[in-house]
Design an enzyme around this catalytic site. Structure first.
Site, PDB file in Angstrom:
ATOM      1  N   SER A  40       0.840  -1.198   0.000  1.00 23.59           N
ATOM      2  CA  SER A  40       0.000   0.000   0.000  1.00 23.59           C
ATOM      3  C   SER A  40       0.874   1.247   0.000  1.00 23.59           C
ATOM      4  O   SER A  40       2.102   1.179   0.151  1.00 23.59           O
ATOM      5  CB  SER A  40      -0.919   0.012   1.229  1.00 23.59           C
ATOM      6  OG  SER A  40      -0.160   0.253   2.406  1.00 23.59           O
ATOM      7  N   SER A  42       0.897   3.829   2.213  1.00 24.88           N
ATOM      8  CA  SER A  42       0.883   4.580   3.466  1.00 24.88           C
ATOM      9  C   SER A  42       2.248   5.128   3.864  1.00 24.88           C
ATOM     10  O   SER A  42       2.337   6.004   4.718  1.00 24.88           O
ATOM     11  CB  SER A  42       0.334   3.703   4.598  1.00 24.88           C
ATOM     12  OG  SER A  42       1.234   2.664   4.922  1.00 24.88           O
ATOM     13  N   LYS A 119       5.387   0.872   9.471  1.00 27.26           N
ATOM     14  CA  LYS A 119       5.186   2.296   9.742  1.00 27.26           C
ATOM     15  C   LYS A 119       6.478   2.861  10.323  1.00 27.26           C
ATOM     16  O   LYS A 119       7.428   2.138  10.598  1.00 27.26           O
ATOM     17  CB  LYS A 119       4.046   2.513  10.754  1.00 27.26           C
ATOM     18  CG  LYS A 119       2.703   1.901  10.381  1.00 27.26           C
ATOM     19  CD  LYS A 119       2.014   2.607   9.233  1.00 27.26           C
ATOM     20  CE  LYS A 119       0.658   1.955   8.929  1.00 27.26           C
ATOM     21  NZ  LYS A 119       0.029   2.553   7.717  1.00 27.26           N
ATOM     22  N   SER A 227      -2.916   7.005   5.794  1.00 26.88           N
ATOM     23  CA  SER A 227      -2.335   5.975   6.659  1.00 26.88           C
ATOM     24  C   SER A 227      -3.232   5.719   7.859  1.00 26.88           C
ATOM     25  O   SER A 227      -3.541   6.636   8.629  1.00 26.88           O
ATOM     26  CB  SER A 227      -0.942   6.412   7.133  1.00 26.88           C
ATOM     27  OG  SER A 227      -0.412   5.485   8.045  1.00 26.88           O
TER      28      SER A 227
END
Length: 279
Positions: A40, A42, A119, A227
């Site tokens: 993805s 994010s 992250k 996100s």
């Protein structure tokens, strides 16, 4: 009979070779490095959809999350890491554990679903975190921000999920430039990286104060307006606070990157991202 015996002997040797190869691969994946493919957007523009990297599992020591989950839906196999390393679960500690540093790009197990997420670690145990007008505040102080120009990408379906990017310049057609504002964010301690902004994000650009519990960490995506991270509780699709034992490892370097729907489409590999260091 001799030829038949030789055949079965060769088959047995092949089985043993495969067995030990799987054992060695499993130990390598559990102890040293785990492959990870970015699904993805994010973490744009630090990480792009299709980036392939290895996660350094030695960086933070080992917990139940260091064990691999084996999921082969086609064959009905779904073995979770907790099923394999259950004896290491439950006390939020690690073997040979080292504390992560602020600014690390971390792969971790989602506290509720058990899925692997990636992250950036921005908040440490015992700290307060808050977003005010799109600016990250740690312990009541805003982080340092500098203008980083624009991040421009083509508006098209990306990656295996086939989702188009979100654009700050409004609705654009296929093939057009999709633009986001880029800033250089410097966290307490001196770690710097780029972040992207699109616009007001579901109230996540202005939040209450988050008090990071002891033994937990606050994670955010660099693509701030795209996100689901620690700003959202796990029950609302986010990740909430991430326990120490849920950390899998640190992402240090991109090995290669595919701009296509599969990492096997080598003709779509991005020439500027081979062995690229992650900042």
């Amino acid at each position: 009979m001799a030829s038949e015996g030789g055949f079965f002997s060769a088959v047995w040797e092949t089985i043993k070779t495969i067995f030990w190869a799987l054992i060695i691969a499993g130990v390598f994946r559990t102890v040293f490095y785990q492959p990870f493919w970015i699904p993805s957007g994010s973490m744009k523009d630090t990480l792009l959809i299709g980036d392939f990297l290895f996660v350094n599992k030695m960086a933070y020591g080992y917990s139940y999350a260091s064990c691999p989950s084996i999921r082969l839906q086609r064959f009905g196999i779904d073995v979770d890491a907790q099923d394999i390393c259950f004896f290491l679960d439950g006390d939020n500690t690690r073997l040979f554990g080292d504390e992560p540093e602020r600014g690390d790009v971390v792969v971790f197990r989602h506290p509720s679903t058990g899925q692997d997420y990636i992250k950036r670690l921005v908040g440490l145990p015992g700290e307060t975190v808050q977003m005010i007008d799109g600016v990250l505040h740690i312990n009541g102080e805003p982080v340092q921000l500098e203008d980083g120009g624009q991040f421009v990408e083509t508006y098209e379906r990306q990656g295996p999920e086939g989702r188009p990017p979100r654009c700050e310049n409004g609705a654009v057609g296929p093939g057009a430039d999709c633009i986001k504002s880029r800033q250089i964010e410097t966290l307490p301690g001196g770690s710097s990286h780029s972040i992207l902004n699109i616009g007001d994000y579901r109230g996540a650009d202005d939040t209450g104060v988050f008090n990071v519990p002891e033994g937990h960490y606050f994670m955010m995506g660099d693509n701030r307006d795209n996100s689901l991270d620690s700003r959202f509780p796990a029950s609302a699709g986010g990740v909430g606070y991430v326990p120490f034992e849920n950390l899998i490892g640190r992402a240090d370097r991109i090995m290669f990157s595919s701009a296509g729907r599969s990492m096997l489409f080598f003709w779509t590999w991005r020439s500027d991202r081979y062995f690229k260091a992650i900042e």
